[in-house]
Design a protein around this motif. Sequence first.
Motif, PDB file in Angstrom:
ATOM      1  N   UNK A 188       0.805  -1.223   0.000  1.00 57.88           N
ATOM      2  CA  UNK A 188       0.000   0.000   0.000  1.00 57.88           C
ATOM      3  C   UNK A 188       0.842   1.279   0.000  1.00 57.88           C
ATOM      4  N   UNK A 189       2.064   1.232   0.534  1.00 61.34           N
ATOM      5  CA  UNK A 189       2.874   2.448   0.634  1.00 61.34           C
ATOM      6  C   UNK A 189       4.048   2.492  -0.342  1.00 61.34           C
ATOM      7  N   UNK A 190       4.369   1.355  -0.965  1.00 62.45           N
ATOM      8  CA  UNK A 190       5.454   1.339  -1.954  1.00 62.45           C
ATOM      9  C   UNK A 190       4.918   0.975  -3.335  1.00 62.45           C
ATOM     10  N   UNK A 191       4.377  -0.233  -3.467  1.00 66.69           N
ATOM     11  CA  UNK A 191       4.013  -0.756  -4.784  1.00 66.69           C
ATOM     12  C   UNK A 191       2.871   0.023  -5.449  1.00 66.69           C
ATOM     13  N   UNK A 192       1.762   0.199  -4.750  1.00 71.19           N
ATOM     14  CA  UNK A 192       0.607   0.840  -5.378  1.00 71.19           C
ATOM     15  C   UNK A 192       0.866   2.300  -5.758  1.00 71.19           C
ATOM     16  N   UNK A 193       1.577   3.095  -4.949  1.00 81.28           N
ATOM     17  CA  UNK A 193       1.906   4.457  -5.406  1.00 81.28           C
ATOM     18  C   UNK A 193       2.783   4.468  -6.664  1.00 81.28           C
ATOM     19  N   UNK A 194       3.725   3.534  -6.775  1.00 82.28           N
ATOM     20  CA  UNK A 194       4.558   3.449  -7.980  1.00 82.28           C
ATOM     21  C   UNK A 194       3.699   3.069  -9.183  1.00 82.28           C
ATOM     22  N   UNK A 195       2.762   2.142  -8.980  1.00 80.36           N
ATOM     23  CA  UNK A 195       1.841   1.759 -10.040  1.00 80.36           C
ATOM     24  C   UNK A 195       1.008   2.952 -10.495  1.00 80.36           C
ATOM     25  N   UNK A 196       0.463   3.685  -9.552  1.00 78.69           N
ATOM     26  CA  UNK A 196      -0.364   4.855  -9.873  1.00 78.69           C
ATOM     27  C   UNK A 196       0.442   5.902 -10.632  1.00 78.69           C
ATOM     28  N   UNK A 197       1.692   6.116 -10.208  1.00 77.16           N
ATOM     29  CA  UNK A 197       2.555   7.086 -10.882  1.00 77.16           C
ATOM     30  C   UNK A 197       2.831   6.674 -12.324  1.00 77.16           C
ATOM     31  N   UNK A 198       3.152   5.396 -12.528  1.00 79.45           N
ATOM     32  CA  UNK A 198       3.435   4.915 -13.872  1.00 79.45           C
ATOM     33  C   UNK A 198       2.239   5.029 -14.793  1.00 79.45           C
ATOM     34  N   UNK A 199       1.058   4.716 -14.286  1.00 80.16           N
ATOM     35  CA  UNK A 199      -0.156   4.828 -15.086  1.00 80.16           C
ATOM     36  C   UNK A 199      -0.461   6.277 -15.425  1.00 80.16           C
ATOM     37  N   UNK A 200      -0.278   7.166 -14.449  1.00 80.35           N
ATOM     38  CA  UNK A 200      -0.559   8.590 -14.694  1.00 80.35           C
ATOM     39  C   UNK A 200       0.372   9.181 -15.746  1.00 80.35           C
ATOM     40  N   UNK A 201       1.574   8.618 -15.835  1.00 83.65           N
ATOM     41  CA  UNK A 201       2.553   9.085 -16.824  1.00 83.65           C
ATOM     42  C   UNK A 201       2.445   8.317 -18.138  1.00 83.65           C
ATOM     43  N   UNK A 202       1.475   7.391 -18.188  1.00 77.61           N
ATOM     44  CA  UNK A 202       1.217   6.595 -19.392  1.00 77.61           C
ATOM     45  C   UNK A 202       2.459   5.821 -19.846  1.00 77.61           C
ATOM     46  N   UNK A 203       3.160   5.246 -18.868  1.00 83.06           N
ATOM     47  CA  UNK A 203       4.328   4.429 -19.177  1.00 83.06           C
ATOM     48  C   UNK A 203       3.891   3.061 -19.691  1.00 83.06           C
ATOM     49  N   UNK A 291     -10.311  -1.920  -9.807  1.00 87.61           N
ATOM     50  CA  UNK A 291     -10.459  -1.148 -11.048  1.00 87.61           C
ATOM     51  C   UNK A 291      -9.528   0.061 -11.118  1.00 87.61           C
ATOM     52  N   UNK A 292      -8.283  -0.136 -10.690  1.00 89.86           N
ATOM     53  CA  UNK A 292      -7.298   0.940 -10.722  1.00 89.86           C
ATOM     54  C   UNK A 292      -6.435   0.906 -11.990  1.00 89.86           C
ATOM     55  N   UNK A 293      -6.645  -0.114 -12.818  1.00 90.88           N
ATOM     56  CA  UNK A 293      -5.849  -0.232 -14.052  1.00 90.88           C
ATOM     57  C   UNK A 293      -6.765   0.003 -15.246  1.00 90.88           C
ATOM     58  N   UNK A 294      -6.497   1.042 -16.053  1.00 96.32           N
ATOM     59  CA  UNK A 294      -7.368   1.370 -17.201  1.00 96.32           C
ATOM     60  C   UNK A 294      -7.360   0.269 -18.258  1.00 96.32           C
ATOM     61  N   UNK A 295      -8.399   0.259 -19.067  1.00 95.18           N
ATOM     62  CA  UNK A 295      -8.448  -0.664 -20.207  1.00 95.18           C
ATOM     63  C   UNK A 295      -7.252  -0.398 -21.126  1.00 95.18           C
ATOM     64  N   UNK A 296      -6.727  -1.464 -21.689  1.00 99.83           N
ATOM     65  CA  UNK A 296      -5.574  -1.317 -22.560  1.00 99.83           C
ATOM     66  C   UNK A 296      -4.278  -1.694 -21.893  1.00 99.83           C
ATOM     67  N   UNK A 297      -4.284  -1.716 -20.560  1.00 92.85           N
ATOM     68  CA  UNK A 297      -3.113  -2.152 -19.820  1.00 92.85           C
ATOM     69  C   UNK A 297      -3.296  -3.628 -19.443  1.00 92.85           C
ATOM     70  N   UNK A 298      -2.195  -4.323 -19.320  1.00 93.69           N
ATOM     71  CA  UNK A 298      -2.233  -5.718 -18.904  1.00 93.69           C
ATOM     72  C   UNK A 298      -1.689  -6.625 -19.979  1.00 93.69           C
ATOM     73  N   UNK A 299      -1.118  -7.733 -19.533  1.00 90.51           N
ATOM     74  CA  UNK A 299      -0.520  -8.729 -20.433  1.00 90.51           C
ATOM     75  C   UNK A 299      -1.458  -9.893 -20.658  1.00 90.51           C
ATOM     76  N   UNK A 300      -2.168 -10.299 -19.593  1.00 87.31           N
ATOM     77  CA  UNK A 300      -2.991 -11.507 -19.631  1.00 87.31           C
ATOM     78  C   UNK A 300      -4.384 -11.179 -20.178  1.00 87.31           C
TER      79      UNK A 300
END
Length: 300
Positions: A188-203, A291-300
């Motif tokens: 909650x304090x390391x992984x999810x904030x990094x995930x949110x940052x990467x998504x916001x930057x459209x990485x 539902x924190x990951x937008x459509x279009x993201x994901x491998x599986x």
Amino acid sequence: MGKNQAVEKAEYIVEAIGKTAYQALLEEVYTVPKPGLVDPYSCGAHTDMDVETFEKSAKALYPWFVRMAYQGYHLPCTPEELFREIRKSGILAEDAMYRATDHVNTHKGMIFTLGIFSAAAARCIREDGKVTLQSILRMEQRMTAKTLKAEIELLGNEPAKSNGEKNLRKYGTTGIRGEALAGYPSVFHIALPVLEDGLSRKMEWNRIKLQILFALMSRVQDSNILARKGPSVLYEVQMEAMQFLEEGGAYSEDAFTKLIRLDEDYVKRGISAGGCADLLATSLFLAMLCNKIPNGYGTV
């Protein structure tokens, strides 16, 4: 809502939770390149498993995550009693994993963590009609806090049976039980904030997952590294991960070159950050579930 509709709704909910757990396991193993860890192009520092082993394990565990979600949704018991019940299912899930992998431990830690969160998610939906990161964390704490606190105190005085228990006796670290007791702060304090940052930057998705992994490796006391290599090597890995992040991490142009070189080094040295890989999978599970990951993201 009629009886049949209620049954269909419950089946849909628990199946969706189980499928999300299954997808999270695959998302983790398909992340590439992961130094010292199994991915589609490398067995990492492991000689007894490859990506196919992980795929077989995930497939075998899928129905057990559905079962634990079913228990969370249907059992008329307290959260603490629910935790005790899903641990019984977890033992059976371990047996299924070992049968599928020819006795290789691929996902024992994930059975514990994703089992808890699968049951917690279903209980949240049953009680509130929805699941959020805040509600699933509260439910996880209600399920585990009292039991795990007592277990950690007891384990410190008993013969160690696992890497986590050996680390507790030798180094005083509490491993995955400590993570659960503390409310999974690494997630909650390391992984999810990094995930949110990467998504916001459209990485790019794979790079986001690598960035999460290295954020975890830079700060988490990985139980796998600690048990197999000791605190000095764990410190080296944390410093190497921190340096990688300071140089741009997975988002730098030469990231893959660095990671492939680091993989070669970790393979030679037998280093595998399996605990951090589990936390990566956990963060992906929670993000997908809520539902924190937008459509279009994901491998599986």
